[in-house]
Scaffold this active site. Sequence first.
Site, PDB file in Angstrom:
ATOM      1  N   ASP A  82       4.520   4.008  -0.309  1.00 11.13           N
ATOM      2  CA  ASP A  82       3.544   2.949  -0.582  1.00 11.13           C
ATOM      3  C   ASP A  82       4.159   1.942  -1.562  1.00 11.13           C
ATOM      4  O   ASP A  82       4.709   2.337  -2.596  1.00 11.13           O
ATOM      5  CB  ASP A  82       2.296   3.608  -1.194  1.00 11.13           C
ATOM      6  CG  ASP A  82       1.123   2.658  -1.307  1.00 11.13           C
ATOM      7  OD1 ASP A  82       1.022   1.722  -0.489  1.00 11.13           O
ATOM      8  OD2 ASP A  82       0.280   2.864  -2.205  1.00 11.13           O
ATOM      9  N   ASP A 104       7.470  -3.957  -0.095  1.00 10.11           N
ATOM     10  CA  ASP A 104       6.491  -4.925  -0.595  1.00 10.11           C
ATOM     11  C   ASP A 104       7.211  -6.117  -1.220  1.00 10.11           C
ATOM     12  O   ASP A 104       7.536  -6.136  -2.397  1.00 10.11           O
ATOM     13  CB  ASP A 104       5.573  -4.250  -1.615  1.00 10.11           C
ATOM     14  CG  ASP A 104       4.480  -5.197  -2.097  1.00 10.11           C
ATOM     15  OD1 ASP A 104       4.516  -6.391  -1.714  1.00 10.11           O
ATOM     16  OD2 ASP A 104       3.607  -4.749  -2.843  1.00 10.11           O
ATOM     17  N   GLY A 181      -7.471  -1.035  -7.208  1.00  9.88           N
ATOM     18  CA  GLY A 181      -8.203  -0.557  -8.373  1.00  9.88           C
ATOM     19  C   GLY A 181      -9.706  -0.449  -8.130  1.00  9.88           C
ATOM     20  O   GLY A 181     -10.191  -0.658  -7.017  1.00  9.88           O
ATOM     21  N   HIS A 213      -4.837  -2.873   2.365  1.00  3.31           N
ATOM     22  CA  HIS A 213      -4.690  -2.215   1.059  1.00  3.31           C
ATOM     23  C   HIS A 213      -5.959  -2.455   0.244  1.00  3.31           C
ATOM     24  O   HIS A 213      -6.799  -3.277   0.613  1.00  3.31           O
ATOM     25  CB  HIS A 213      -3.492  -2.815   0.302  1.00  3.31           C
ATOM     26  CG  HIS A 213      -2.178  -2.300   0.788  1.00  3.31           C
ATOM     27  ND1 HIS A 213      -1.348  -1.548   0.006  1.00  3.31           N
ATOM     28  CD2 HIS A 213      -1.572  -2.429   1.992  1.00  3.31           C
ATOM     29  CE1 HIS A 213      -0.271  -1.235   0.709  1.00  3.31           C
ATOM     30  NE2 HIS A 213      -0.380  -1.765   1.920  1.00  3.31           N
ATOM     31  N   GLY A 214      -6.035  -1.753  -0.889  1.00  5.45           N
ATOM     32  CA  GLY A 214      -7.143  -2.014  -1.813  1.00  5.45           C
ATOM     33  C   GLY A 214      -8.500  -1.813  -1.175  1.00  5.45           C
ATOM     34  O   GLY A 214      -9.417  -2.602  -1.378  1.00  5.45           O
ATOM     35  N   SER A 216     -10.704   0.880  -1.338  1.00  7.47           N
ATOM     36  CA  SER A 216     -11.672   1.857  -1.847  1.00  7.47           C
ATOM     37  C   SER A 216     -13.058   1.224  -1.927  1.00  7.47           C
ATOM     38  O   SER A 216     -13.184   0.020  -2.193  1.00  7.47           O
ATOM     39  CB  SER A 216     -11.245   2.357  -3.238  1.00  7.47           C
ATOM     40  OG  SER A 216     -10.256   3.361  -3.109  1.00  7.47           O
ATOM     41  N   ASN A 256      -5.927   1.835   3.328  1.00  7.14           N
ATOM     42  CA  ASN A 256      -5.382   2.533   2.159  1.00  7.14           C
ATOM     43  C   ASN A 256      -6.459   2.862   1.131  1.00  7.14           C
ATOM     44  O   ASN A 256      -7.213   1.975   0.717  1.00  7.14           O
ATOM     45  CB  ASN A 256      -4.369   1.622   1.444  1.00  7.14           C
ATOM     46  CG  ASN A 256      -3.044   1.563   2.149  1.00  7.14           C
ATOM     47  OD1 ASN A 256      -2.919   1.994   3.297  1.00  7.14           O
ATOM     48  ND2 ASN A 256      -2.047   1.024   1.477  1.00  7.14           N
ATOM     49  N   ASP A 258      -6.882   4.992  -2.596  1.00 10.02           N
ATOM     50  CA  ASP A 258      -6.387   5.767  -3.724  1.00 10.02           C
ATOM     51  C   ASP A 258      -7.479   5.895  -4.789  1.00 10.02           C
ATOM     52  O   ASP A 258      -7.858   6.992  -5.191  1.00 10.02           O
ATOM     53  CB  ASP A 258      -5.139   5.091  -4.314  1.00 10.02           C
ATOM     54  CG  ASP A 258      -4.497   5.935  -5.402  1.00 10.02           C
ATOM     55  OD1 ASP A 258      -4.970   7.056  -5.647  1.00 10.02           O
ATOM     56  OD2 ASP A 258      -3.513   5.480  -6.011  1.00 10.02           O
TER      57      ASP A 258
END
Length: 311
Positions: A82, A104, A181, A213-214, A216, A256, A258
């Site tokens: 990642d 990236d 985040g 991504h990002g 959540s 994604n 996390d």
Amino acid sequence: MPLVTTKKMFEDAYKGGYAVGAFNVNNMEIIQGITQAAKKLNAPVILQCSAGARKYASHEYLVAMVKAAADQTGLPIALHLDHGPDFETCKSCIDGGFTSVMIDGSHLPYEENVALTKQVVDYAHAHGCVVEGELGQLAGIEDDVNVSAEDASFTDPDQVYDFVTRTGVDSLAIAIGTSHGAYKFKPGQKPQLRFDILKAVEEKLPGFPIVLHGASSVNQDDVKTINEFGGQMPDAIGIPEDMLRQAASMAVCKINVDSDIRIAMTAAIRKHFTENPTHFDPRQYLTPARNAIEGVVSHKIETVLGCGGKA
Ligand code: G3H
Ligand code: 13P
Ligand code: ZN
């Protein structure tokens, strides 16, 4: 089952109108919680390690644990780097058993991003590995690098075809309003994603897998639990699940996650210690954490990703 690349996973996901979850892993309990959920729901899964994860747990442990999960579950599991920061990190993962890497270069000037991504693609493809690139920049924090909302930039759909054809990447992360985040939107701000950009990208490259991504969603019950049991999380707002579901039904094949896992673990451990202040056996507090991760991932598979039964 040996580790797989994401090639067939993404072909099937694109055709089927669903996405595969890519979850960040840093230790054994996280790997087990994710793969237990995937096993119960018969879902393909991507386990991804950041440079920070490799620093924390070491490359060798991560590869061995992910291979053990693939052997034990028999599921198609891809092991992905990642946010690969440079060619050397990507090469080390490709040489060391990963089946997929992200380079990236999103913070670089366009031509430099093209050149670096192509260098990684050439090496990866010669070694049976697939590559995710990134175009556009997300806001948020990753590996201690903080990109402010002002410095973030949406992906320009007009650049996407040129980037993909010149680099040969297998999938592409784009910026449509998600961010890394737990604090993705300001309190009172209405969460929004630029589906018009996603649609334009899809039209320019039909069948090509896009990565979000990002992504959540930030479960408010978990935030409440953290704060009820001594934590101090300010208002955290994530991406609404219905928006992620919509993206998964479009060209987005990899989502994604996390932060949601971090929040669920923290809530479970804080609750456990408040209710059981005398416990000191790590198995006692890591068991509820692992169960909480399984719950998060099961929920994602069933309500957001739609990849249950697709392994
Ligand atoms: O997008 C980044 C992931 O959340 C990984 O975070 O770099 O702190 O391991 P990390
Ligand atoms: P979240 O912080 O929204 O979970 O995003 C994780 C991610 O994009 C990892 O690359
Ligand atoms: Zn990311």
